[in-house]
Design a protein around this motif. Structure first.
Motif, PDB file in Angstrom:
ATOM      1  N   UNK A  63      12.713  -5.070 -11.586  1.00 32.99           N
ATOM      2  CA  UNK A  63      12.852  -6.324 -10.842  1.00 32.99           C
ATOM      3  C   UNK A  63      13.124  -6.055  -9.361  1.00 32.99           C
ATOM      4  N   UNK A  64      13.963  -5.064  -9.089  1.00 30.95           N
ATOM      5  CA  UNK A  64      14.289  -4.736  -7.694  1.00 30.95           C
ATOM      6  C   UNK A  64      13.068  -4.194  -6.960  1.00 30.95           C
ATOM      7  N   UNK A  65      12.277  -3.393  -7.663  1.00 34.71           N
ATOM      8  CA  UNK A  65      11.051  -2.849  -7.062  1.00 34.71           C
ATOM      9  C   UNK A  65      10.097  -3.972  -6.677  1.00 34.71           C
ATOM     10  N   UNK A  66       9.871  -4.902  -7.590  1.00 36.84           N
ATOM     11  CA  UNK A  66       8.957  -6.017  -7.308  1.00 36.84           C
ATOM     12  C   UNK A  66       9.497  -6.925  -6.217  1.00 36.84           C
ATOM     13  N   UNK A  67      10.811  -7.037  -6.137  1.00 36.85           N
ATOM     14  CA  UNK A  67      11.419  -7.873  -5.095  1.00 36.85           C
ATOM     15  C   UNK A  67      11.172  -7.307  -3.703  1.00 36.85           C
ATOM     16  N   UNK A  68      11.071  -5.985  -3.626  1.00 36.75           N
ATOM     17  CA  UNK A  68      10.865  -5.339  -2.321  1.00 36.75           C
ATOM     18  C   UNK A  68       9.394  -5.328  -1.898  1.00 36.75           C
ATOM     19  N   UNK A  69       8.532  -5.878  -2.734  1.00 35.40           N
ATOM     20  CA  UNK A  69       7.093  -5.815  -2.501  1.00 35.40           C
ATOM     21  C   UNK A  69       6.529  -7.192  -2.175  1.00 35.40           C
ATOM     22  N   UNK A  70       5.891  -7.322  -1.028  1.00 37.14           N
ATOM     23  CA  UNK A  70       5.207  -8.557  -0.645  1.00 37.14           C
ATOM     24  C   UNK A  70       3.744  -8.237  -0.319  1.00 37.14           C
ATOM     25  N   UNK A  71       2.925  -9.269  -0.239  1.00 37.25           N
ATOM     26  CA  UNK A  71       1.509  -9.061   0.058  1.00 37.25           C
ATOM     27  C   UNK A  71       1.090  -9.912   1.250  1.00 37.25           C
ATOM     28  N   UNK A  72      -0.020  -9.527   1.863  1.00 35.24           N
ATOM     29  CA  UNK A  72      -0.554 -10.274   3.006  1.00 35.24           C
ATOM     30  C   UNK A  72      -2.054 -10.041   3.104  1.00 35.24           C
ATOM     31  N   UNK A  73      -2.767 -11.056   3.557  1.00 33.64           N
ATOM     32  CA  UNK A  73      -4.196 -10.907   3.828  1.00 33.64           C
ATOM     33  C   UNK A  73      -4.473 -10.798   5.330  1.00 33.64           C
ATOM     34  N   UNK A  74      -3.460 -11.051   6.146  1.00 32.55           N
ATOM     35  CA  UNK A  74      -3.574 -10.954   7.606  1.00 32.55           C
ATOM     36  C   UNK A  74      -2.952  -9.634   8.046  1.00 32.55           C
ATOM     37  N   UNK A  75      -3.787  -8.682   8.460  1.00 33.09           N
ATOM     38  CA  UNK A  75      -3.264  -7.355   8.799  1.00 33.09           C
ATOM     39  C   UNK A  75      -2.338  -7.397  10.003  1.00 33.09           C
ATOM     40  N   UNK A  76      -2.671  -8.169  11.009  1.00 36.69           N
ATOM     41  CA  UNK A  76      -1.836  -8.221  12.212  1.00 36.69           C
ATOM     42  C   UNK A  76      -0.418  -8.683  11.887  1.00 36.69           C
ATOM     43  N   UNK A  77      -0.314  -9.741  11.089  1.00 37.03           N
ATOM     44  CA  UNK A  77       1.010 -10.237  10.701  1.00 37.03           C
ATOM     45  C   UNK A  77       1.698  -9.254   9.767  1.00 37.03           C
ATOM     46  N   UNK A  78       0.939  -8.638   8.888  1.00 39.47           N
ATOM     47  CA  UNK A  78       1.518  -7.744   7.889  1.00 39.47           C
ATOM     48  C   UNK A  78       2.149  -6.497   8.460  1.00 39.47           C
ATOM     49  N   UNK A  79       1.671  -6.031   9.613  1.00 42.17           N
ATOM     50  CA  UNK A  79       2.207  -4.794  10.201  1.00 42.17           C
ATOM     51  C   UNK A  79       3.148  -5.057  11.368  1.00 42.17           C
ATOM     52  N   UNK A  80       3.444  -6.310  11.632  1.00 41.54           N
ATOM     53  CA  UNK A  80       4.176  -6.664  12.857  1.00 41.54           C
ATOM     54  C   UNK A  80       5.583  -6.078  12.945  1.00 41.54           C
TER      55      UNK A  80
END
Length: 295
Positions: A63-80
């Protein structure tokens, strides 16, 4: 480094994201395809379930592992807000150069930019950025959650400080990092791909069949998987791309891809990912349904 961005939700990308998240890092997994991200999360969930079943982690760890994981389709926002970006896109030099140009503009100036390339020059990738000292190779092995090795590849301009950080970070992931210099194929694929190519030539020239070649290497050389089965697992298209990098980089005919490999890739037989290569596989699985199916 606490915030990690991973570019590409395929086999390598989801494995890299999994390992970072499981080891306490905040991870953003980025892909232009929402469907690919959904599939990646499902794969990570299944792999974590296996670890729970084997009692290597607890349900709380999962559960903790999945909580630390998010997704994004916008690379610029995802690496900000990334401290480290690990690119794990398709092994295509033009695509990687385009991604690194975009990452250089979008990621914080302090961020380290790493590539999971298995053969493409780190120096060439770094040259399209304004931070070549902060560009490095992190070549994970497949399957990432299981395999210990990480090839840490220094480009021509990669700094000692960045190399030291990535070596230490790899150890935090429970990996065994090995520092290598930036020449075509690095170490792993410079040695592995000519062996796979020679196995394909051995088949092409009618010396022996698929299962016979793999059996010799498994039982005679103590390899856990025969070279033709391994080629299917890696992806025949990936093998072909790496051999072409070696051939172009060294100009030595010993790296020329076997014509059989070229034809199989052109025919869409790419191994496990397409369901057929030197062997046939169950739809969407890695399970053999026909051994030595080559015709």
């Amino acid at each position: 480094m606490k915030n990690i961005a991973v570019i590409g939700a395929g086999t390598m990308g989801n494995g890299i994201a999994h390992v970072f998240a499981q080891n306490g890092f905040n991870v953003t997994l980025i892909d232009i395809s929402a469907a690919a991200l959904e599939k990646a999360l499902a794969t990570i969930n299944r792999n974590l379930d296996r670890l729970v079943t084997k009692e290597r982690i607890t349900e709380a760890d999962k559960a903790a592992t999945l909580e630390r994981l998010t997704t994004a389709t916008d690379m610029n926002a995802g690496v900000s807000n990334a401290d480290l970006v690990v690119e794990a896109a398709t092994e295509n030099v033009d695509l990687k150069l385009k991604i690194f140009q975009q990452l250089d503009a979008a990621a914080p100036a302090s961020a380290i930019l790493a590539t999971n390339t298995s053969s493409i020059s780190i120096t060439k990738i770094a040259a399209v950025t304004e931070r070549p000292t902060q560009v490095i190779g992190m070549h994970f092995m497949n399957p990432v959650p299981i395999m210990k090795l990480v090839e840490v590849i220094r480009g021509y301009a990669t700094s000692d400080e960045v190399t030291t950080k990535i070596m230490a970070l790899s150890k935090q992931l429970g990996k065994a990092p090995v520092e290598v210099n930036d020449y075509p194929g690095f170490v792993a694929n410079r040695i592995l791909m000519p062996m796979i190519n020679e196995a394909i030539y051995t088949l092409f020239e009618g010396v022996a069949g698929v299962e016979e070649i793999d059996t010799v290497m498994k039982l005679g050389m103590a390899h856990p998987m025969g070279p033709l089965h391994l080629a299917d697992f890696i992806g025949l298209d990936v093998c072909l791309s790496i051999l072409r990098v070696l051939y172009d980089g060294f100009g030595n005919p010993k790296y020329a891809p076997c014509p059989l490999l070229v034809n199989m890739v052109m025919a869409g037989k790419k191994g496990i990912k397409s369901g057929e290569g030197f062997y046939s596989y169950g739809h969407g699985t890695k399970e053999l349904i026909v051994s030595g199916s080559f015709k």
